[in-house]
Design an enzyme around this catalytic site. Structure first.
Site, PDB file in Angstrom:
ATOM      1  CG  HIS A 170      -1.850  -1.160   1.301  1.00 39.64           C
ATOM      2  ND1 HIS A 170      -3.108  -1.192   0.756  1.00 39.64           N
ATOM      3  CD2 HIS A 170      -1.644  -2.386   1.866  1.00 39.64           C
ATOM      4  CE1 HIS A 170      -3.663  -2.365   0.991  1.00 39.64           C
ATOM      5  NE2 HIS A 170      -2.793  -3.115   1.655  1.00 39.64           N
ATOM      6  CB  SER A 228      15.448  19.586 -15.490  1.00 42.74           C
ATOM      7  OG  SER A 228      14.797  20.843 -15.486  1.00 42.74           O
ATOM      8  CD  GLU A 281      10.507   9.662 -16.859  1.00 42.20           C
ATOM      9  OE1 GLU A 281      10.732  10.293 -17.914  1.00 42.20           O
ATOM     10  OE2 GLU A 281      10.680  10.131 -15.721  1.00 42.20           O
ATOM     11  CE  LYS A 326      13.621  16.895 -11.292  1.00 39.85           C
ATOM     12  NZ  LYS A 326      13.174  15.703 -12.027  1.00 39.85           N
TER      13      LYS A 326
END
Length: 468
Positions: free
Chosen positions: A188, A318, A331, A324
């Protein structure tokens, strides 16, 4: 007529065809009739059409239905198609007549004109005829589903399965490398009892391995070939021995277990095998999506996320935030999953739309299946090489987090009972202490007993801790 064109003929009359094109009048009509998507069939399907035409010519030669010289020229021209020498000669849009007649005639015309050249005559003279010779004993209605199965099974066997095996191997390597890394489990998305990072990677490896089995389970039905049913499945204008002989030659050419369909009416009017097989691809895509999502979460941070994995620095993440790094490969895998799910909707809908004696969604079925297989193949290889293989465990973070976890209290149940264990967990959270500190302070266990029961590494194996 310009010198850049020549005249070709079909049953509707004359057509101007580019002078250097091997295709003929019917292909040219299709090019003009279907300017729909600009998407044409790729290597796998064109290769499959060549295999079908070559195998049909060899079978017809065996049955004395084609002259030896013409059959030899057809075989040689088909071999060139199989090898990819004429891929630019297949310009017909995927969105065309639902039987795929345009693509079948495209193959017939290209092979006939090239074979005519090899035979020593000029293109367009029909010395070797696209219908009477190259398409002898065949129909678009059985050729296209046959090519569809050949292309699909080759894509699975030659491309997808090896790529999945590569990914499974990369995951297995990390499973072994991370076997001693104890971390917090999560259910969860909340802290749960400890688990070894290697165990989680073993789960990922098993997902991929089971995906290979699921894909492999489609071999038998994809191995059935419609060839020989001609227009509606009856085999009109086809020698009774042709289907089995042609299937044998297709099996020989591909090295795969192809055979004549159990029932030609089913093979042409319904494409349940394609729906079944693509369902396996969709399931594999879902497995890759789950793995990619997990790895993204485990590598989140690097300072304010879970941070249990250190991801590879594939590229800057980025255009505005210096330094970053994003999980870009994972992805991409996520996006492939979404495309495959969309393709599956198209395949499922098309496979269910057979009407009476013919399914009229053959081109879109073939295209979507092959696109999914290609995307999953490439995604699996890139995922394995550029992401999974480069992952590192942040052992310090894993140790710190697991020691602070409230879920360690689960191991106290057999020793002090659920109610007291729950009280310990809540008190530890409220007071900012560890479970071990509270259980000892409350006098429920000695330090030695607590150290034995609350050993995170021991909690990653079956058993009751502290039970003598």
């Amino acid at each position: 007529m310009s010198e850049d064109y020549r005249t070709e003929r079909d049953s509707l009359g004359e057509m101007q065809v580019p002078a250097d094109a091997y295709w003929g009048a019917q292909t040219q009509r299709a090019v003009e009739n279907f300017p729909i998507s600009g998407i044409t069939f790729g290597r796998r399907f064109v290769r499959a059409l060549g295999i079908v035409k070559k195998s049909a010519a060899r079978a017809n030669l065996d049955l004395d239905l084609l002259p030896e010289e013409k059959a030899a020229a057809i075989v040689q021209a088909a071999d060139e198609v199989i090898a990819g020498e004429h891929d630019d000669q297949f310009p017909v849009d995927v969105f065309q007549t639902g039987s795929g007649t345009s693509s079948n005639m495209n193959a017939n015309e290209v092979i006939a004109n090239r074979a005519t050249e090899l035979f020593g005559a000029e293109m367009g003279t029909r010395e070797i005829h696209p219908n009477d010779h190259v398409n002898f004993g065949q129909s678009s209605n059985d050729v296209v589903p046959t090519a569809m199965h050949v292309a699909a099974l080759e894509a699975v066997e030659r491309d997808l399965v090896p790529a999945l095996e590569t990914l499974a191997g990369a995951l297995a390597a990390k499973e072994a490398e991370f076997d001693d890394v104890v971390k917090t489990g999560r259910t969860h998305l909340q802290d749960a009892t400890p688990v070894r990072l290697g165990q989680e990677f073993g789960g990922y490896r098993t997902q991929v391995e089971k995906g290979i089995v699921r894909v492999a389970n489609t071999r038998d039905h994809l191995g059935e070939l419609a060839l020989g049913g001609t227009a509606v499945g009856t085999g009109l204008n086809t020698h009774p021995e042709f289907p089995a002989k042609a299937a044998e030659y297709i099996a020989e050419e591909t090295g795969l277990a192809f055979r004549e369909a159990d029932n030609h009416f089913e093979a042409q009017a319904a494409h349940d095998a394609m729906g079944e097989a693509h369902g396996a691809l969709r399931t594999v895509a879902g497995s890759l999506n789950k793995i990619a999502n997990d790895l993204r979460l485990l590598a989140s941070g690097p300072r304010n996320g879970l941070g249990e994995l250190e991801q590879p620095e594939n590229q800057p993440g980025s255009s505005i935030m210096p330094g970053k790094i994003n999980p870009v490969v994972a992805e991409a895998v996520n996006q492939v999953h979404k495309q495959v799910v969309g393709n599956d909707a198209a395949v499922a809908a098309g496979a269910a739309e057979g009407q009476i004696d013919l399914n009229l969604y053959k081109p879109v079925l073939a295209h979507n299946f092959l696109e999914s297989a290609r995307l999953l193949t490439n995604a699996s290889e890139v995922f394995a090489e550029k992401f999974v293989a480069k992952l590192e465990a942040d052992r310090e973070t894993c140790t710190t987090q697991v020691e602070q976890s409230m879920a360690l209290a689960t191991a106290l149940n057999p020793s002090i009972g659920y109610d007291k264990a729950a009280k310990v967990a809540k008190q530890a959270l409220d007071e900012g202490k560890t479970v071990m500190e509270v259980v000892v302070a409350e006098g429920y266990l000695t330090e030695e007993e607590a150290a034995e029961v609350l050993d995170p590494a021991k909690m990653t194996e079956p058993g009751i801790l502290g039970d003598d």
